[in-house]
Write an enzyme that holds these catalytic residues in place. Structure first.
Site, short mmCIF file in Angstrom:
data_model
loop_
_atom_site.label_atom_id
_atom_site.label_comp_id
_atom_site.label_asym_id
_atom_site.label_seq_id
_atom_site.Cartn_x
_atom_site.Cartn_y
_atom_site.Cartn_z
N LYS A 1 -18.86 -10.32 -1.17
CA LYS A 1 -19.90 -9.36 -0.83
C LYS A 1 -21.19 -10.14 -0.61
CE LYS A 1 -18.45 -5.02 -2.80
NZ LYS A 1 -17.09 -5.13 -3.30
N GLU B 1 -7.10 -4.64 -6.08
CA GLU B 1 -8.42 -5.14 -6.47
C GLU B 1 -8.72 -4.76 -7.91
OE1 GLU B 1 -10.65 -4.21 -2.71
OE2 GLU B 1 -12.34 -4.27 -4.12
N ASP C 1 -12.92 -8.67 -7.35
CA ASP C 1 -14.14 -8.13 -6.75
C ASP C 1 -15.23 -8.02 -7.80
OD1 ASP C 1 -16.05 -6.89 -5.22
OD2 ASP C 1 -15.09 -4.93 -5.25
N LYS D 1 -9.38 3.89 -3.06
CA LYS D 1 -10.03 3.78 -4.37
C LYS D 1 -9.20 4.59 -5.34
CE LYS D 1 -14.19 1.83 -3.37
NZ LYS D 1 -14.98 0.87 -4.15
N ASP E 1 -7.80 -0.25 -5.06
CA ASP E 1 -8.93 -0.71 -5.86
C ASP E 1 -9.05 0.13 -7.12
OD1 ASP E 1 -11.20 -1.81 -6.88
OD2 ASP E 1 -12.48 -1.40 -5.14
MG MG Z 1 -13.78 -3.24 -5.34
#
Ligand code: MG
Length: 331
Positions: A228, A184, A206, A130, A155
């Site tokens: 997701k 992402e 995403d 992240k 991400d």
């Molecule tokens: Mg994401």
């Protein structure tokens, strides 16, 4: 159909992304759906208001009035999958081959693995980082990941800009660039900028998914869709993947262990069905929270989540002793 809920709170051990401060508790609810004649299934409902989801209170109050939010619709879809397996006394982990998960580095201040070589030895092939809290430190980690011969997923949670993204990519060594599987949500969705970004790196879609006008576009704005199941119509996302020749990664929603095993189940099933179109998944997220009785039932072996005891997505005993509140009954 009768719907019951049971509220819970997950206690994060660390920052979960760059969007907000560390929170004391993340509220969600387990849902129990009873269709009658022994058909009973369970699912999770875990909103991320920071990412645009309606709050738990709002979604539950809508549900009382018969209005189904996109998340609740998915929870019901998942609960039904679970109910059918429970009725047949089948466990979802026994129906499919296991699928690898990436190793998630959500807060690099805390989740420092011993070494990336060690993760590789455990069987991990992909690390997800992240980005956006400490770019310098993150870049140091990217070099270590590349040196260890691992792949990396970055991400940005749409926190960057087209300019800063280009600058970032151009600052990377060739070795790091080659280790990137995809990036992402590099910055907020804007069709022409995303198409340009694909020239710099493989791009995964995403949390910007809802913004893509799928029926109007002439070319795909990404290489990968992050599916997701907790909030996206899985079959629709798969149809986009097939139409545009995209890959897909199934991930949990950093949610309750019941949500985690549901996502894992979808990932295993899709990989069996679609093969190489389905990449390694991102469902090993339960260690982001303090352990509780549900997460104690989860265990992993390297990148694999192991079978959870019970029928459906598991947890039979715990779900059986959970206290449920009725929320809705329809004929
Ligand atoms: Mg994401």
């Amino acid at each position: 159909m009768e719907i019951f809920y049971s509220p819970y709170s997950l206690k994060p051990l660390q920052f979960l992304n760059a969007l907000g401060p560390k929170q004391n508790g993340r509220e969600g609810a387990l849902l129990k759906v009873d269709w009658g004649e022994g058909l009973v299934g369970y699912a999770d409902l875990h909103p991320w208001s920071e990412l645009g989801d309606a709050s738990l209170e709002e979604q539950l109050s809508d549900l009382r009035q018969g209005l189904y939010s996109p998340q609740v619709k998915q929870s019901l879809w998942l609960a039904q999958r679970d109910a059918e397996l429970r009725q047949q006394k089948k466990n979802i982990f026994e129906l499919h081959n296991p699928i690898k998960n990436n190793f998630l580095l959500a807060d690099i201040q805390i989740t420092q693995p011993t070494t990336f070589d060690e993760l590789k030895k455990q069987g991990f092939t992909t690390i997800k980082v992240k980005m956006g809290r400490n770019l310098k430190e993150e870049c140091r980690l990217l070099s270590q990941i590349a040196d260890a011969g691992l792949k990396v997923r970055l991400d940005f949670n749409a926190m960057g800009s087209p300019g800063s993204f280009e600058e970032f990519i151009k600052s990377l060594s060739n070795k790091v660039l080659h280790s990137i599987e995809y990036v992402e949500d590099p910055f907020p969705f804007e069709f022409s900028f995303w198409v340009e970004a694909r020239k710099l790196a493989k791009i995964a879609l995403d949390n910007q998914y809802e913004k893509v006008p799928w029926d109007e576009i002439s070319t795909a704005p990404c290489d990968v869709i992050i599916i997701k199941p907790a909030k996206m119509d899985v079959n629709l996302a798969l149809a986009y993947c097939q139409k545009w020749n995209l890959k897909a990664t199934v991930t949990s929603y950093m949610d309750h262990p019941v949500g985690v095993t549901h996502a894992m189940g979808v990932a295993m099933e899709l990989q069996q069905k679609y093969g190489e179109m389905i990449l390694e998944s991102g469902c090993l997220t339960h260690h982001l929270y303090q352990a509780d009785s549900f997460s104690a039932e989860l265990s992993s072996e390297g990148p694999y989540l192991k079978k959870v005891t019970g029928t459906g997505v598991g947890f039979d005993q715990l779900l059986g002793t959970t206290i449920w509140f009725q929320i809705k009954k329809t004929q």
